[in-house]
Design a protein around this motif. Structure first.
Motif, mmCIF file in Angstrom:
data_model
loop_
_atom_site.group_PDB
_atom_site.id
_atom_site.type_symbol
_atom_site.label_atom_id
_atom_site.label_comp_id
_atom_site.label_asym_id
_atom_site.label_seq_id
_atom_site.Cartn_x
_atom_site.Cartn_y
_atom_site.Cartn_z
ATOM 1 N N PHE A 6 0.798 -1.230 0.000
ATOM 2 C CA PHE A 6 0.000 0.000 0.000
ATOM 3 C C PHE A 6 0.824 1.270 0.000
ATOM 4 O O PHE A 6 0.408 2.270 0.550
ATOM 5 N N LEU A 7 2.019 1.232 -0.588
ATOM 6 C CA LEU A 7 2.787 2.468 -0.662
ATOM 7 C C LEU A 7 2.616 3.032 -2.068
ATOM 8 O O LEU A 7 2.725 2.312 -3.048
ATOM 9 N N GLY A 8 2.330 4.321 -2.154
ATOM 10 C CA GLY A 8 2.138 4.936 -3.461
ATOM 11 C C GLY A 8 0.732 4.781 -4.001
ATOM 12 O O GLY A 8 0.510 4.814 -5.200
ATOM 13 N N LEU A 9 -0.238 4.641 -3.079
ATOM 14 C CA LEU A 9 -1.616 4.459 -3.542
ATOM 15 C C LEU A 9 -2.213 5.725 -4.142
ATOM 16 O O LEU A 9 -3.033 5.643 -5.053
ATOM 17 N N CYS A 10 -1.833 6.895 -3.625
ATOM 18 C CA CYS A 10 -2.463 8.132 -4.120
ATOM 19 C C CYS A 10 -2.240 8.307 -5.620
ATOM 20 O O CYS A 10 -3.205 8.461 -6.355
ATOM 21 N N ILE A 55 13.065 13.191 4.400
ATOM 22 C CA ILE A 55 12.008 13.879 3.646
ATOM 23 C C ILE A 55 12.564 15.147 3.018
ATOM 24 O O ILE A 55 12.236 15.493 1.881
ATOM 25 N N THR A 68 7.130 14.031 -4.486
ATOM 26 C CA THR A 68 7.610 14.337 -3.139
ATOM 27 C C THR A 68 6.725 13.692 -2.092
ATOM 28 O O THR A 68 7.198 13.142 -1.110
ATOM 29 N N THR A 69 5.411 13.762 -2.285
ATOM 30 C CA THR A 69 4.511 13.205 -1.280
ATOM 31 C C THR A 69 4.112 11.773 -1.626
ATOM 32 O O THR A 69 3.153 11.253 -1.083
ATOM 33 N N ASN A 70 4.860 11.146 -2.555
ATOM 34 C CA ASN A 70 4.574 9.750 -2.844
ATOM 35 C C ASN A 70 5.261 8.913 -1.774
ATOM 36 O O ASN A 70 6.483 8.881 -1.688
ATOM 37 N N CYS A 71 4.473 8.227 -0.938
ATOM 38 C CA CYS A 71 5.096 7.556 0.192
ATOM 39 C C CYS A 71 5.978 6.406 -0.260
ATOM 40 O O CYS A 71 6.805 5.930 0.505
ATOM 41 N N MET A 108 9.735 7.593 -0.022
ATOM 42 C CA MET A 108 10.166 7.592 1.379
ATOM 43 C C MET A 108 10.224 6.151 1.888
ATOM 44 O O MET A 108 11.123 5.774 2.636
ATOM 45 N N GLY A 109 9.237 5.347 1.469
ATOM 46 C CA GLY A 109 9.161 3.950 1.911
ATOM 47 C C GLY A 109 10.394 3.163 1.521
ATOM 48 O O GLY A 109 10.983 2.473 2.355
#
Lengths: 207, 196
Positions: free
Chosen positions: B21-25, B77, B110-113, B116-117
């Motif tokens: 579930f990383l990058g779902l947006c 971040i 940038t806000t794609n988890c 960062m994940g």
């Protein structure tokens, strides 16, 4: 009730209506207790960042506002990480990588940018509380559906003799395991979102 | 773990979107047509590969020697955000056609988890520098695969009589769920059978 507070809970629910912060919503929704822990973390970070952004809104130059917001949010996330690791190590292990990932939860940056940077302190606090509670409720709803159907239990915090696990007779013997798997999370949120769409469409008399 | 092992793990077995579930947006937001899905996918591979290397260097040459590991979240971040900005400016100067193809997707990353994940997972998996780089590329390819498949499914769904409450996002989630079910066929056993 104040409108700034209530809007985040149902009308602009971050998960089901705005579709923000989905990654943590699905990643930790296997157990109800994880969802509540995550929700508490998000409420704290959102409250902190909304307060800071609202207080500093006149001092932050518009050009560097997004990096500034990110630093503010990251600082609060670090606080949550440290507190959770110290006082709730089990929860911290369960949530794993999703605790530091609160920092990229678009719901929080979204509220800082869209609301706190333009509104008074009081309204920003109400907005953060409403949105945070709305997020927690949405998350808990998904977790309830997944845990009840997928494992036949509801896991809450253990207090004294109560170990925190409520078993649902009938479901615990033969749970639909798919809901505790990652695929089940996507299916669950799909059907819940469809239900919310249906509710709002029938309210407007379209369906 | 071998490099091929890392590739197979992040592309199929623990695909970022479908199992973690990383990058779902962006998976839901940018999957309306195949063209933009491909653009987003390649932009993510690019940023993930660079971010994996840079965050690894920061962790091992700055944070650990200074015992500042608790600043990891903030440092990562910030690095990712400025990296994305830098990549955007460089591409704009060096290759305008590439910028035209990837440009609009870069700020969203940038806000794609997922980015960062992967940075955090490289550290917790104790990968070497080269393994982290491989991990970044592999996770990016997994993202590309999932988002392109999803865009294809959604383009076809447009033509079908989907019930009104399910149209758009709910149908996308349910298709994603069914896709995740199919991906469950790839598990650890596959890796041991393939690589011994």
């Amino acid at each position: 009730m104040n409108r700034e507070f209530t809007k985040g809970i149902i009308d602009d629910n971050p998960i089901f209506v705005l579709l923000l912060g989905l990654c943590p919503a699905l990643g930790v929704s296997g157990l109800v207790v994880n969802a509540l822990g995550m929700g508490a973390g998000v409420i704290f970070v959102m409250l902190g960042s909304n307060i800071c952004v609202s207080l500093l809104k006149n001092f932050i130059p518009p050009k560097v506002r997004i990096p500034s917001y990110i630093v503010i949010i990251a600082s609060f996330v670090t606080i949550v990480q440290m507190v959770m690791e110290a006082f709730a190590p089990d929860l911290y292990d369960n949530l794993g990588v999703f605790v530091p990932l609160i920092v990229v939860n678009c719901a929080i940056l979204g509220r800082a940018e869209a609301f706190a940077s333009k509104n008074t302190l009081k309204n920003s606090v109400l907005d953060a509380l409403g949105m945070g509670i709305g997020f927690t409720l949405g998350l808990t709803l998904i977790a309830l559906v997944r845990e009840i159907l997928g494992a036949g239990t509801i896991t809450l915090v253990s207090i004294g003799a109560f170990d925190g696990v409520i078993s649902i007779p009938g479901l615990i013997e033969a749970p639909a395991r798919i809901f505790s798997l990652p695929a089940g999370a996507l299916l669950a949120i799909g059907f819940l979102k469809a239900f919310f769409n249906w509710k709002s469409q029938s309210k407007r008399g379209e369906a | 773990m071998t490099y091929i092992g890392i590739l197979i793990t992040y592309i199929f077995i623990s695909n970022f979107i479908l199992t973690q579930f990383l990058g779902l947006c962006p998976f839901i937001g940018v999957s309306r047509n195949t063209e933009s899905a491909v653009g987003m996918g390649f932009a993510v591979i690019f940023v993930m590969a660079i971010a994996s290397v840079v965050t690894w260097l920061i962790q091992h040459y700055v944070l650990i020697p200074l015992s500042l590991e608790y600043l990891q979240t903030i440092a990562f971040i910030l690095v990712i955000a400025s990296l994305v900005q830098l990549v955007e400016m460089t591409i704009q100067k060096v290759s305008p056609p590439l910028y035209k193809a990837l440009g609009i997707f870069l700020p969203l990353i940038t806000t794609n988890c997922a980015v960062m994940g992967i940075a955090l997972m490289n550290i917790t998996s104790e990968y070497t520098l080269l393994e982290s780089f491989t991990g970044g590329i592999a996770a990016g390819i997994g993202f590309l695969l999932a988002i392109v498949l999803m865009a294809n499914i959604r383009e076809r769904l447009e033509m079908k009589p989907v019930p009104k409450p399910f149209r758009g996002v709910p149908a996308a989630f349910i298709s994603g769920g069914l896709m995740a079910l199919a991906f469950m066929a790839f598990d650890r056993a596959l890796l041991t059978n393939l690589l011994g």
